[in-house]
Motif scaffolding. Structure first.
Motif, mmCIF file in Angstrom:
data_model
loop_
_atom_site.group_PDB
_atom_site.id
_atom_site.type_symbol
_atom_site.label_atom_id
_atom_site.label_comp_id
_atom_site.label_asym_id
_atom_site.label_seq_id
_atom_site.Cartn_x
_atom_site.Cartn_y
_atom_site.Cartn_z
ATOM 1 N N GLY A 293 78.881 93.832 1.347
ATOM 2 C CA GLY A 293 79.484 94.109 2.655
ATOM 3 C C GLY A 293 79.169 93.043 3.684
ATOM 4 O O GLY A 293 78.296 92.196 3.484
ATOM 5 N N ALA A 294 79.877 93.104 4.801
ATOM 6 C CA ALA A 294 79.659 92.142 5.883
ATOM 7 C C ALA A 294 78.476 92.559 6.756
ATOM 8 O O ALA A 294 77.932 91.767 7.524
ATOM 9 C CB ALA A 294 80.913 92.017 6.727
ATOM 10 N N ASN A 295 78.073 93.828 6.654
ATOM 11 C CA ASN A 295 76.940 94.348 7.431
ATOM 12 C C ASN A 295 76.060 95.182 6.523
ATOM 13 O O ASN A 295 76.545 95.754 5.558
ATOM 14 C CB ASN A 295 77.429 95.290 8.531
ATOM 15 C CG ASN A 295 78.147 94.527 9.601
ATOM 16 O OD1 ASN A 295 77.535 93.810 10.381
ATOM 17 N ND2 ASN A 295 79.471 94.656 9.609
ATOM 18 N N ALA A 296 74.786 95.273 6.865
ATOM 19 C CA ALA A 296 73.920 96.164 6.094
ATOM 20 C C ALA A 296 72.866 96.761 7.014
ATOM 21 O O ALA A 296 72.504 96.160 8.034
ATOM 22 C CB ALA A 296 73.251 95.403 4.959
ATOM 23 N N SER A 297 72.406 97.942 6.648
ATOM 24 C CA SER A 297 71.389 98.577 7.479
ATOM 25 C C SER A 297 70.010 98.373 6.859
ATOM 26 O O SER A 297 69.875 98.025 5.681
ATOM 27 C CB SER A 297 71.702 100.057 7.648
ATOM 28 O OG SER A 297 71.729 100.642 6.376
ATOM 29 N N PHE A 298 69.007 98.607 7.682
ATOM 30 C CA PHE A 298 67.614 98.475 7.247
ATOM 31 C C PHE A 298 66.878 99.625 7.909
ATOM 32 O O PHE A 298 66.935 99.769 9.132
ATOM 33 C CB PHE A 298 67.068 97.131 7.738
ATOM 34 C CG PHE A 298 65.632 96.889 7.367
ATOM 35 C CD1 PHE A 298 65.298 96.163 6.235
ATOM 36 C CD2 PHE A 298 64.599 97.382 8.173
ATOM 37 C CE1 PHE A 298 63.966 95.942 5.899
ATOM 38 C CE2 PHE A 298 63.267 97.173 7.834
ATOM 39 C CZ PHE A 298 62.953 96.442 6.693
ATOM 40 N N SER A 299 66.249 100.458 7.131
ATOM 41 C CA SER A 299 65.620 101.617 7.750
ATOM 42 C C SER A 299 64.363 102.012 6.990
ATOM 43 O O SER A 299 64.395 102.160 5.764
ATOM 44 C CB SER A 299 66.680 102.733 7.758
ATOM 45 O OG SER A 299 66.081 103.959 7.733
ATOM 46 N N VAL A 300 63.247 102.121 7.720
ATOM 47 C CA VAL A 300 61.975 102.456 7.083
ATOM 48 C C VAL A 300 61.265 103.522 7.924
ATOM 49 O O VAL A 300 61.127 103.371 9.133
ATOM 50 C CB VAL A 300 61.061 101.218 6.971
ATOM 51 C CG1 VAL A 300 59.709 101.588 6.385
ATOM 52 C CG2 VAL A 300 61.700 100.135 6.133
ATOM 53 N N GLU A 301 60.815 104.570 7.237
ATOM 54 C CA GLU A 301 60.030 105.593 7.948
ATOM 55 C C GLU A 301 58.604 105.115 8.069
ATOM 56 O O GLU A 301 58.057 104.541 7.127
ATOM 57 C CB GLU A 301 60.047 106.894 7.149
ATOM 58 C CG GLU A 301 61.244 107.738 7.469
ATOM 59 C CD GLU A 301 61.225 109.056 6.706
ATOM 60 O OE1 GLU A 301 60.123 109.548 6.369
ATOM 61 O OE2 GLU A 301 62.329 109.564 6.440
ATOM 62 N N SER A 302 58.032 105.357 9.238
ATOM 63 C CA SER A 302 56.634 105.037 9.467
ATOM 64 C C SER A 302 56.280 103.616 8.996
ATOM 65 O O SER A 302 55.452 103.421 8.112
ATOM 66 C CB SER A 302 55.772 106.079 8.727
ATOM 67 O OG SER A 302 54.427 105.816 8.949
#
Ligand code: ATP
Length: 572
Positions: free
Chosen positions: A290-299
């Motif tokens: 994709g042209a965009n991507a998310s990044f997500s981390v708990e704590s």
């Protein structure tokens, strides 16, 4: 492979395996087509990782998840340690998992792999780790196929030495696996393409860029009537998938700190670092599609959750140094092979990092338009780069499974490794329409010997006595400078040129500015001359060149359709 485990052909169930530092995969053939097998977790790229929790052994993706919570009992990035003394390994990638230790010179890991709370940690050699891991791969393959897998062809990097190969063989044998053959990774990738039903066997020069997690290996291969000759290789341990992960880890860590100025840097504690790495790799993979991507981390750090996004352009700008390093590696190996980009017919992108669209589009800029760039983002017919090695290995396994182990050893080993080859083309001199002498290749350069080729060349149109001149031929690159530009925007062009030089991989090249480069034959040494009398009007001359294993050459020529002919032999 004397002394190694061998299974009689009728009792074999064979697979192809890649056993990488980062990932492994398994393939088998059905109706001459290779298929990659998913393990019980549904993974086709199986992380080369083992982890122990309360005496239970986890492997693959499940073990990888334990890098966050149980790093000390998780063994990762160990394949390249096989067959090496402790003092010669580079443990850089093991800082966030079990550390390699020196046990009398042998590389070992200390892990708690037993169930009992109070059991002492075990010291396990890298050979034993490899055996345990291979046993799991074979187990998954056997479960999938519904019968016990006995034998495999395994791919290895082109710079694996005899000691490393011997260690891999021993580790596989200890896992009750017969190794039919070790084949080099780039040859496996080329085989995977060439064995497709629609593929035509043609003479070609192929560059295989094997771009993995911890290493980038590039090889130039000559494919001559289905025989592969490795002409040159280059290896790099800096510009790789892990370096791309690191770029994203740093990018998001900085953003986290900007948003949370009083929080601790997540890179300074092991768990934060492991979480960053895990998510960065997932973000990187998403950016290949994709042209965009998310990044997500708990704590992520100090109990603070973090979520962000990145677009592909930003990622590509940040990763420029790595991409340029890969470009340089490819250019250097072509030079090392004594070739030019114009000589390259095909570029195969292989390995996980080869999914990266920018890497493939950079290659399109390096090579002329006539070169096929086989990557998912540049060619709809490209095979998944992560599957090439295993598919090639499986195809090779199905080709040789009916032979006894000793015969495989003797007959097929050389066919897919470096074999003797001729360096210059051998051909004849003919005349073009303008009456100029031209070189007609009969046996192309880099052909593995022994080889025999025949071509038909038109005789002068009135026939008569024809002199056939056998010569060596080599190519050189003819450069034609562009026409000078109209003067009015000269200054602007100078700036452009400087700019585009620096930005060569990232800006569209100004087509008009480019000089024209083409490959032309040069007639080299004369090897022999032969005269054929009274060729018919409009007739053709058949020319055969046979190069023997000792590099002696037999040259034959006759009129097509006529009896007799002229034959000569040259010693090497
Ligand atoms: P090595 O032996 O060099 O460590 P490998 O041959 O074991 O590598 P591969 O699966 O070929 O392993 O490559 C792993 C690398 O490819 C990892 O860095 C991984 O993040 C990366 N990778 C996998 N899939 C993608 C993707 N879709 N886009 C970008 N990178 C990817």
């Amino acid at each position: 492979m004397s002394g190694a485990k061998s299974v009689s052909p009728e009792n074999r169930t064979v697979i192809g395996l890649t056993f990488g530092n980062s990932n492994s995969s398994i393939a088998y053939t059905v109706d001459d087509k290779a298929e990659v097998i998913a393990n019980e977790d549904g993974d086709r790229q199986i992380p080369t990782i083992l982890s122990y929790v309360d005496g239970d052994e986890y492997y693959g993706q499940q073990a990888k998840a334990f890098l966050i919570r149980n790093p000390n009992n998780t063994v990762a990035y160990f394949r390249d340690f096989l067959g090496k003394d402790f003092e010669h390994i580079d443990p850089t990638h093991n800082h966030a998992s079990a550390h390699p230790k020196d046990v009398d010179g042998a590389v070992s890991f200390t892990i708690k792999d037993k169930a009992e709370e109070d059991a002492e940690p075990s010291t396990v050699s890298v050979s034993e780790v490899a055996t345990r891991y291979l046993r799991r791969l074979v187990g998954s393959a056997s479960d999938y196929l519904g019968k016990k897998v006995t034998s495999a062809v395994i791919t290895v990097p082109t710079n694996f030495n005899d000691k490393q190969k011997a260690a891999l063989l021993a580790a596989a044998n200890a896992a009750d696996l017969e190794v039919l053959q070790l084949i080099s990774e780039p040859v496996a990738a080329a085989l995977a393409y060439d064995a497709r039903p629609e593929a035509q066997v043609e003479d070609k020069i192929v560059v295989v860029a094997e771009l993995g997690g911890t290493r980038s290996d590039v090889a130039v291969i000559a494919s001559r009537q289905g025989m592969y000759t490795v002409l040159a290789t280059a290896h790099d341990y800096e510009f790789n998938g892990v370096a791309l992960d690191k770029i994203l880890m740093d990018h998001f860590a900085k953003e986290f700190l900007k948003r949370n100025p009083s929080a601790k840097d997540p890179r300074e504690n092991a768990r934060g670092l492991a979480k960053l790495k895990f998510e960065a790799e997932a973000t990187k993979r998403a950016l290949s599609i994709g042209a965009n991507a998310s990044f997500s981390v708990e704590s992520l750090s100090d109990g603070i959750d973090f979520a962000s996004t990145i677009n592909r352009l930003r990622y590509e700008t940040l990763s420029r140094t790595v991409f340029e390093g890969i470009n340089r590696l490819v250019e250097s190996v072509i030079k090392k092979a004594g070739l030019d980009v114009l000589d390259v017919d095909e570029v195969i992108l292989s390995g996980g990092t080869a999914h990266t669209p920018r890497i493939a589009s950079n290659f399109s800029n390096i090579f002329p338009q006539t070169t096929r760039i086989l990557a998912p983002s540049t060619n709809p017919y490209a095979i998944n780069p992560s599957e090439l090695g295993a598919r090639g290995a499986a195809l090779q396994a199905s080709l040789i499974q009916d032979y006894e182990a000793d015969d495989i050893d003797q007959s097929t080993h050389a066919a897919v490794t470096t074999v003797a080859h001729i360096s210059n083309a051998i051909g004849v001199v003919s005349l073009n329409a303008a009456g100029e002498e031209i070189f007609v290749p009969v046996v192309p350069a880099e052909t593995a010997v022994p080889a025999k080729r025949t071509v038909h060349v038109a005789a002068p149109k009135d026939g008569g006595d024809v002199l056939v001149k056998f010569v060596e031929g080599n190519t050189h690159i003819k450069v034609t400078k562009p026409e000078p530009k109209p003067k009015e925007d000269k200054t602007a062009k100078v700036e452009d040129a400087a700019d585009s030089d620096e930005e060569s991989d990232f800006s569209d090249d100004d087509e008009e500015e480019e000089e024209k480069r083409e490959k032309v034959w040069k007639i080299g040494n004369t090897l022999a001359e032969a005269a054929i009398r009274n060729v018919k009007k409009g007739g053709k001359v058949e020319v055969t060149v046979q190069v023997n294993a000792d590099l002696s050459v037999i040259l034959t020529t006759r009129e097509v359709g006529a009896q007799g002919g002229v034959r000569g032999q040259l010693n090497a």
